[in-house]
Design a protein around this motif. Structure first.
Motif, PDB file in Angstrom:
ATOM      1  N   VAL A 129      27.578 -25.917   2.644  1.00 33.01           N
ATOM      2  CA  VAL A 129      27.241 -24.589   2.142  1.00 33.01           C
ATOM      3  C   VAL A 129      25.820 -24.238   2.552  1.00 33.01           C
ATOM      4  O   VAL A 129      24.958 -25.111   2.671  1.00 33.01           O
ATOM      5  CB  VAL A 129      27.385 -24.536   0.601  1.00 33.01           C
ATOM      6  N   GLU A 130      25.590 -22.967   2.825  1.00 28.11           N
ATOM      7  CA  GLU A 130      24.249 -22.452   3.113  1.00 28.11           C
ATOM      8  C   GLU A 130      23.894 -21.412   2.057  1.00 28.11           C
ATOM      9  O   GLU A 130      24.592 -20.415   1.894  1.00 28.11           O
ATOM     10  CB  GLU A 130      24.183 -21.823   4.507  1.00 28.11           C
ATOM     11  N   LEU A 131      22.799 -21.660   1.331  1.00 25.68           N
ATOM     12  CA  LEU A 131      22.377 -20.784   0.246  1.00 25.68           C
ATOM     13  C   LEU A 131      21.226 -19.886   0.701  1.00 25.68           C
ATOM     14  O   LEU A 131      20.279 -20.363   1.323  1.00 25.68           O
ATOM     15  CB  LEU A 131      21.913 -21.598  -0.960  1.00 25.68           C
ATOM     16  N   LEU A 132      21.326 -18.616   0.386  1.00 22.15           N
ATOM     17  CA  LEU A 132      20.221 -17.690   0.605  1.00 22.15           C
ATOM     18  C   LEU A 132      19.660 -17.313  -0.767  1.00 22.15           C
ATOM     19  O   LEU A 132      20.338 -16.688  -1.577  1.00 22.15           O
ATOM     20  CB  LEU A 132      20.684 -16.435   1.342  1.00 22.15           C
ATOM     21  N   LEU A 133      18.415 -17.719  -1.026  1.00 21.14           N
ATOM     22  CA  LEU A 133      17.778 -17.452  -2.303  1.00 21.14           C
ATOM     23  C   LEU A 133      17.025 -16.127  -2.246  1.00 21.14           C
ATOM     24  O   LEU A 133      16.524 -15.736  -1.191  1.00 21.14           O
ATOM     25  CB  LEU A 133      16.813 -18.572  -2.661  1.00 21.14           C
ATOM     26  N   VAL A 134      16.933 -15.460  -3.375  1.00 22.42           N
ATOM     27  CA  VAL A 134      16.199 -14.199  -3.451  1.00 22.42           C
ATOM     28  C   VAL A 134      15.046 -14.351  -4.432  1.00 22.42           C
ATOM     29  O   VAL A 134      15.126 -15.108  -5.407  1.00 22.42           O
ATOM     30  CB  VAL A 134      17.109 -13.029  -3.874  1.00 22.42           C
ATOM     31  N   ARG A 135      13.969 -13.630  -4.181  1.00 17.20           N
ATOM     32  CA  ARG A 135      12.771 -13.705  -5.014  1.00 17.20           C
ATOM     33  C   ARG A 135      13.040 -13.073  -6.376  1.00 17.20           C
ATOM     34  O   ARG A 135      13.641 -11.999  -6.462  1.00 17.20           O
ATOM     35  CB  ARG A 135      11.616 -12.965  -4.312  1.00 17.20           C
ATOM     36  N   VAL A 136      12.604 -13.741  -7.417  1.00 17.54           N
ATOM     37  CA  VAL A 136      12.721 -13.210  -8.772  1.00 17.54           C
ATOM     38  C   VAL A 136      11.485 -12.381  -9.050  1.00 17.54           C
ATOM     39  O   VAL A 136      10.354 -12.889  -9.002  1.00 17.54           O
ATOM     40  CB  VAL A 136      12.856 -14.336  -9.805  1.00 17.54           C
ATOM     41  N   ARG A 137      11.681 -11.123  -9.309  1.00 21.93           N
ATOM     42  CA  ARG A 137      10.565 -10.209  -9.534  1.00 21.93           C
ATOM     43  C   ARG A 137      10.239 -10.132 -11.020  1.00 21.93           C
ATOM     44  O   ARG A 137      11.115  -9.960 -11.851  1.00 21.93           O
ATOM     45  CB  ARG A 137      10.903  -8.805  -9.015  1.00 21.93           C
ATOM     46  N   GLY A 138       8.955 -10.245 -11.326  1.00 23.22           N
ATOM     47  CA  GLY A 138       8.503 -10.098 -12.694  1.00 23.22           C
ATOM     48  C   GLY A 138       8.257  -8.635 -12.997  1.00 23.22           C
ATOM     49  O   GLY A 138       8.634  -7.745 -12.230  1.00 23.22           O
ATOM     50  N   PRO A 139       7.604  -8.352 -14.108  1.00 25.30           N
ATOM     51  CA  PRO A 139       7.266  -6.961 -14.429  1.00 25.30           C
ATOM     52  C   PRO A 139       6.411  -6.351 -13.333  1.00 25.30           C
ATOM     53  O   PRO A 139       5.594  -7.040 -12.708  1.00 25.30           O
ATOM     54  CB  PRO A 139       6.474  -7.097 -15.748  1.00 25.30           C
ATOM     55  N   ARG A 140       6.617  -5.087 -13.061  1.00 28.69           N
ATOM     56  CA  ARG A 140       5.875  -4.409 -12.001  1.00 28.69           C
ATOM     57  C   ARG A 140       4.377  -4.452 -12.303  1.00 28.69           C
ATOM     58  O   ARG A 140       3.930  -3.995 -13.364  1.00 28.69           O
ATOM     59  CB  ARG A 140       6.326  -2.942 -11.893  1.00 28.69           C
ATOM     60  N   PRO A 141       3.568  -5.034 -11.392  1.00 25.87           N
ATOM     61  CA  PRO A 141       2.145  -5.129 -11.663  1.00 25.87           C
ATOM     62  C   PRO A 141       1.469  -3.765 -11.604  1.00 25.87           C
ATOM     63  O   PRO A 141       1.960  -2.834 -10.983  1.00 25.87           O
ATOM     64  CB  PRO A 141       1.642  -6.040 -10.520  1.00 25.87           C
ATOM     65  N   ALA A 142       0.330  -3.688 -12.262  1.00 26.10           N
ATOM     66  CA  ALA A 142      -0.455  -2.453 -12.213  1.00 26.10           C
ATOM     67  C   ALA A 142      -0.946  -2.235 -10.787  1.00 26.10           C
ATOM     68  O   ALA A 142      -1.169  -3.179 -10.032  1.00 26.10           O
ATOM     69  CB  ALA A 142      -1.634  -2.561 -13.176  1.00 26.10           C
ATOM     70  N   ALA A 143      -1.074  -0.963 -10.412  1.00 25.05           N
ATOM     71  CA  ALA A 143      -1.531  -0.651  -9.061  1.00 25.05           C
ATOM     72  C   ALA A 143      -2.901  -1.261  -8.830  1.00 25.05           C
ATOM     73  O   ALA A 143      -3.768  -1.253  -9.710  1.00 25.05           O
ATOM     74  CB  ALA A 143      -1.582   0.868  -8.881  1.00 25.05           C
ATOM     75  N   ALA A 144      -3.078  -1.829  -7.637  1.00 22.39           N
ATOM     76  CA  ALA A 144      -4.348  -2.472  -7.316  1.00 22.39           C
ATOM     77  C   ALA A 144      -5.440  -1.427  -7.139  1.00 22.39           C
ATOM     78  O   ALA A 144      -5.228  -0.373  -6.543  1.00 22.39           O
ATOM     79  CB  ALA A 144      -4.199  -3.305  -6.036  1.00 22.39           C
ATOM     80  N   ALA A 145      -6.602  -1.730  -7.674  1.00 23.12           N
ATOM     81  CA  ALA A 145      -7.751  -0.845  -7.502  1.00 23.12           C
ATOM     82  C   ALA A 145      -8.215  -0.932  -6.047  1.00 23.12           C
ATOM     83  O   ALA A 145      -8.184  -2.005  -5.438  1.00 23.12           O
ATOM     84  CB  ALA A 145      -8.873  -1.250  -8.440  1.00 23.12           C
ATOM     85  N   PRO A 146      -8.639   0.178  -5.445  1.00 27.10           N
ATOM     86  CA  PRO A 146      -9.117   0.132  -4.059  1.00 27.10           C
ATOM     87  C   PRO A 146     -10.470  -0.573  -3.973  1.00 27.10           C
ATOM     88  O   PRO A 146     -11.287  -0.489  -4.895  1.00 27.10           O
ATOM     89  CB  PRO A 146      -9.236   1.610  -3.680  1.00 27.10           C
ATOM     90  N   LEU A 147     -10.670  -1.290  -2.873  1.00 25.55           N
ATOM     91  CA  LEU A 147     -11.951  -1.971  -2.688  1.00 25.55           C
ATOM     92  C   LEU A 147     -13.093  -0.957  -2.659  1.00 25.55           C
ATOM     93  O   LEU A 147     -14.122  -1.145  -3.332  1.00 25.55           O
ATOM     94  CB  LEU A 147     -11.931  -2.781  -1.392  1.00 25.55           C
ATOM     95  N   GLN A 148     -12.910   0.098  -1.872  1.00 26.97           N
ATOM     96  CA  GLN A 148     -13.974   1.083  -1.694  1.00 26.97           C
ATOM     97  C   GLN A 148     -13.877   2.180  -2.757  1.00 26.97           C
ATOM     98  O   GLN A 148     -12.792   2.640  -3.102  1.00 26.97           O
ATOM     99  CB  GLN A 148     -13.897   1.684  -0.293  1.00 26.97           C
ATOM    100  N   GLY A 149     -15.031   2.566  -3.275  1.00 24.75           N
ATOM    101  CA  GLY A 149     -15.080   3.638  -4.253  1.00 24.75           C
ATOM    102  C   GLY A 149     -14.908   3.197  -5.688  1.00 24.75           C
ATOM    103  O   GLY A 149     -15.049   4.005  -6.608  1.00 24.75           O
ATOM    104  N   THR A 150     -14.576   1.933  -5.911  1.00 23.88           N
ATOM    105  CA  THR A 150     -14.406   1.412  -7.266  1.00 23.88           C
ATOM    106  C   THR A 150     -15.709   0.764  -7.747  1.00 23.88           C
ATOM    107  O   THR A 150     -16.408   0.123  -6.971  1.00 23.88           O
ATOM    108  CB  THR A 150     -13.279   0.363  -7.307  1.00 23.88           C
ATOM    109  N   ARG A 151     -16.013   0.965  -9.000  1.00 21.20           N
ATOM    110  CA  ARG A 151     -17.159   0.275  -9.594  1.00 21.20           C
ATOM    111  C   ARG A 151     -16.693  -1.100 -10.037  1.00 21.20           C
ATOM    112  O   ARG A 151     -15.915  -1.234 -10.983  1.00 21.20           O
ATOM    113  CB  ARG A 151     -17.725   1.056 -10.775  1.00 21.20           C
ATOM    114  N   TRP A 152     -17.144  -2.148  -9.343  1.00 20.01           N
ATOM    115  CA  TRP A 152     -16.739  -3.519  -9.624  1.00 20.01           C
ATOM    116  C   TRP A 152     -17.819  -4.213 -10.439  1.00 20.01           C
ATOM    117  O   TRP A 152     -18.910  -4.459  -9.948  1.00 20.01           O
ATOM    118  CB  TRP A 152     -16.498  -4.294  -8.328  1.00 20.01           C
ATOM    119  N   LYS A 153     -17.508  -4.542 -11.673  1.00 23.27           N
ATOM    120  CA  LYS A 153     -18.489  -5.245 -12.503  1.00 23.27           C
ATOM    121  C   LYS A 153     -18.323  -6.751 -12.331  1.00 23.27           C
ATOM    122  O   LYS A 153     -17.208  -7.270 -12.227  1.00 23.27           O
ATOM    123  CB  LYS A 153     -18.362  -4.851 -13.969  1.00 23.27           C
TER     124      LYS A 153
END
Length: 259
Positions: free
Chosen positions: A128-152
């Motif tokens: 048998v040949e198994l094809l596994l699929v990725r288990v997705r968790g809760p949708r993460p929050a949108a990533a903040a952009p590197l430029q224009g963001t105030r990074w503390k």
């Protein structure tokens, strides 16, 4: 006549002994399901990943599947080759059997099969040949952009940054056009240029004001030293990690609003 009986008795004794040796082996004889598991995502598994393959009786839809054999592969790397031992005496040609696979990292399910992979009966074989699929968790929050963001700054090296006055929070802001940065080190304002290409990031020489402060100078010195080592970055959600040439995080920052 006694010699014939003795010889016959010896032959029967040997045959009986042989049958006693063969019988237990036959009773415990096992067969194997051979297989290979893979997934489409181009990501490497962590060293602690464990692959499991399970042979199940899936004949009845109204009850849970019955497990007939399992195998675990620790430190799994794709493609994952495996063999599941099973007792052929427990296989009924009228029933249906399948193999299910999954990859675990600790208690977290990372990959799994999402369809039935039949084996053994109804025209299916023992491979048998198994094809596994990725288990997705809760949708993460949108990533903040590197430029224009105030990074503390929240951590530099082993130093955790805790500042009671928001206006004295060390931070960076990267301007896109032109590629200039501004910020605060803990005592002095800082500015300078930077080079950005993909996830590659390098800061140029920094210019600072020349104030002397009772508090914050140690943080500022560590912050400047870390910025000199930066060669790349990663962003996950609202978190920015600045990495050195070896990929080690030298500073951790979080997106924040202006005080």
């Amino acid at each position: 006549m006694s010699e014939v009986q003795t010889t016959l008795g010896g032959v029967l004794g040997v045959a009986l002994a042989a049958s006693l040796l063969v019988a237990p082996a036959t009773a415990t004889a096992q067969s194997v399901i051979s297989g290979e598991a893979s997934y489409r995502e181009r990501i490497a598994l962590p060293p602690e990943a464990v692959f499991e393959a399970i042979l199940e009786d899936v004949s009845r839809m109204d009850v849970s599947a019955t497990t007939l054999g399992t195998v675990r592969v620790e430190g799994a790397k794709t493609p994952i080759r495996f063999e599941i031992p099973y007792d052929p005496a427990k296989i009924d040609e009228r029933m249906s059997y399948s193999v299910r696979g999954r990859i675990l990292v600790g208690d977290r399910l990372m990959f799994t099969t999402d369809q039935v992979y039949p084996v053994l009966t109804r025209g299916a074989g023992t491979e048998v040949e198994l094809l596994l699929v990725r288990v997705r968790g809760p949708r993460p929050a949108a990533a903040a952009p590197l430029q224009g963001t105030r990074w503390k700054l929240v951590r530099v090296g082993d130093l955790v940054i805790e500042v009671s006055d928001p206006e004295r929070q060390p931070h960076l802001i990267l301007q896109a056009e032109p590629a200039q940065l501004g910020g605060y080190g803990g005592c002095n304002r800082l500015s300078g240029g930077y080079e950005l290409e993909g996830d590659r990031l390098r800061f140029g020489a920094l210019a600072t004001t020349m104030r002397a402060c009772v508090d914050g100078m140690d943080i500022e010195a560590a912050f400047h030293a870390a910025l000199e080592k930066v060669r790349s970055f990663t962003i996950e959600g609202q978190r920015l990690d600045l990495l050195d040439g070896a990929g080690t995080a030298v500073a951790h920052l979080e997106a924040s609003l202006a005080p």
